[in-house]
Design an enzyme around this catalytic site. Structure first.
Site, PDB file in Angstrom:
ATOM      1  N   LYS A  43     -13.834  -1.309 -13.308  1.00  0.00           N
ATOM      2  CA  LYS A  43     -12.652  -2.417 -13.280  1.00  0.00           C
ATOM      3  C   LYS A  43     -13.256  -3.561 -12.218  1.00  0.00           C
ATOM      4  CE  LYS A  43     -10.085   0.884 -11.684  1.00  0.00           C
ATOM      5  NZ  LYS A  43      -8.606   1.307 -11.013  1.00  0.00           N
ATOM      6  N   ASP A  86      -7.678   5.432  -4.865  1.00  0.00           N
ATOM      7  CA  ASP A  86      -8.080   4.555  -3.511  1.00  0.00           C
ATOM      8  C   ASP A  86      -7.040   3.613  -3.506  1.00  0.00           C
ATOM      9  OD1 ASP A  86     -10.469   6.378  -2.440  1.00  0.00           O
ATOM     10  OD2 ASP A  86     -10.717   5.719  -4.365  1.00  0.00           O
ATOM     11  N   ASP A 103      -4.542   3.827 -10.640  1.00  0.00           N
ATOM     12  CA  ASP A 103      -5.768   3.959  -9.556  1.00  0.00           C
ATOM     13  C   ASP A 103      -5.418   4.942  -8.466  1.00  0.00           C
ATOM     14  OD1 ASP A 103      -8.012   2.393  -8.181  1.00  0.00           O
ATOM     15  OD2 ASP A 103      -6.595   1.917  -6.568  1.00  0.00           O
ATOM     16  N   ASP A 126      -3.604  -1.306  -6.564  1.00  0.00           N
ATOM     17  CA  ASP A 126      -3.256  -2.091  -5.849  1.00  0.00           C
ATOM     18  C   ASP A 126      -4.163  -3.178  -5.165  1.00  0.00           C
ATOM     19  OD1 ASP A 126      -5.403   0.175  -5.002  1.00  0.00           O
ATOM     20  OD2 ASP A 126      -5.598  -1.113  -3.102  1.00  0.00           O
TER      21      ASP A 126
END
Length: 253
Positions: free
Chosen positions: A179, A9, A7, A204
């Site tokens: 996602k 961000d 990922d 995260d």
């Protein structure tokens, strides 16, 4: 050797702010020859813009082919499943580029699709126009449904807020690609000739990154640098394979 699906961000950076350990982790993967792909729900940037953003933050040897975005997955999903090509788009340059690469035509009337990605300059008029097309029968497709977007230590509205607004107004549920929906993963696996057992999902966000892996029976690593931390795991009932505080924990001598 497994491929990391990483990922961006909240995992690599937060807006224009580096996340501690991220640059070192990518340098480690590059040095050891471990394969990786940046799998992001952020549909705003083109692959070139995504590369430049990371280079500007101090990452090294980043290539355009390293990125697979929800915009790319959405364009490929529509092209694979439908023959029509006229779309009304809410989104930025990343989504525009992805749709053009799949030969979609942008129209203001009689759209076959309303494709919604994050658009930080959209206004009431544009959202209402999208609603008109949906109510007239256009297929409603969302790049992703993120509630929040990490930005320099704060959180901005994610694309999911816009999608929910249009769903509520139209009474039509959007087809969601990014996602945690398996659609984005299936498209990536086919595009990159990978299998589920070949990958590790790293991110995260329990509601997107980790949920995608948890529901798909895929190995996941949650890093507590963005939207969620370990205190959210039991609350959300999404269980990562491994939890770390900092990406440096994955660097092995």
């Amino acid at each position: 050797m497994k491929t990391y699906l990483i990922d961006l961000d909240g995992t690599m950076y937060s807006g224009n702010t580096n996340i501690d350990g991220a640059r070192e982790f990518i340098a480690y993967l590059q040095e050891k020859g471990f394969p990786y792909i940046f799998l992001t729900n952020n549909a705003t940037r083109t692959k070139t813009q995504a590369k430049e953003h990371m280079l500007n933050l101090g990452f090294k040897n980043i290539k355009e082919d390293d990125f697979f975005t929800s915009a790319i997955a959405t364009a490929k999903y529509i092209a694979k499943n439908y023959s029509e090509r006229k779309c009304f788009m809410i989104g930025e340059s990343g989504l525009e580029e992805a749709l053009k690469e799949e030969n979609f035509i942008f129209v203001e009337d009689k759209a076959d699709f309303v494709v919604v990605g994050l658009d930080r300059k959209a206004n009431y008029t544009k959202y209402s126009e999208a609603l008109h097309h949906i109510l007239a029968g256009a297929k409603f497709i969302a790049t992703n449904s993120d509630r929040l977007l990490a930005n320099n230590g704060l959180f901005d509205l994610g694309n999911g807020a816009t999608v929910n607004m249009l769903e509520y107004a139209s009474g039509v549920e959007a087809i969601k690609v990014g996602k945690p929906y398996q659609t984005i993963l299936n498209i990536l696996l086919e595009d990159k000739n990978l299998k589920k057992e070949d990958i590790i999902l790293l991110g995260d966000n329990l509601e997107t990154d980790i949920k995608l892996g948890y529901e798909g029976n895929i190995e996941t690593i949650m890093v507590c640098s963005g939207v969620h931390d370990e205190n959210d795991i039991e609350r959300l009932k999404v269980y990562p394979t491994k939890v770390i505080k900092n990406l440096r924990e994955l660097i092995k001598e």
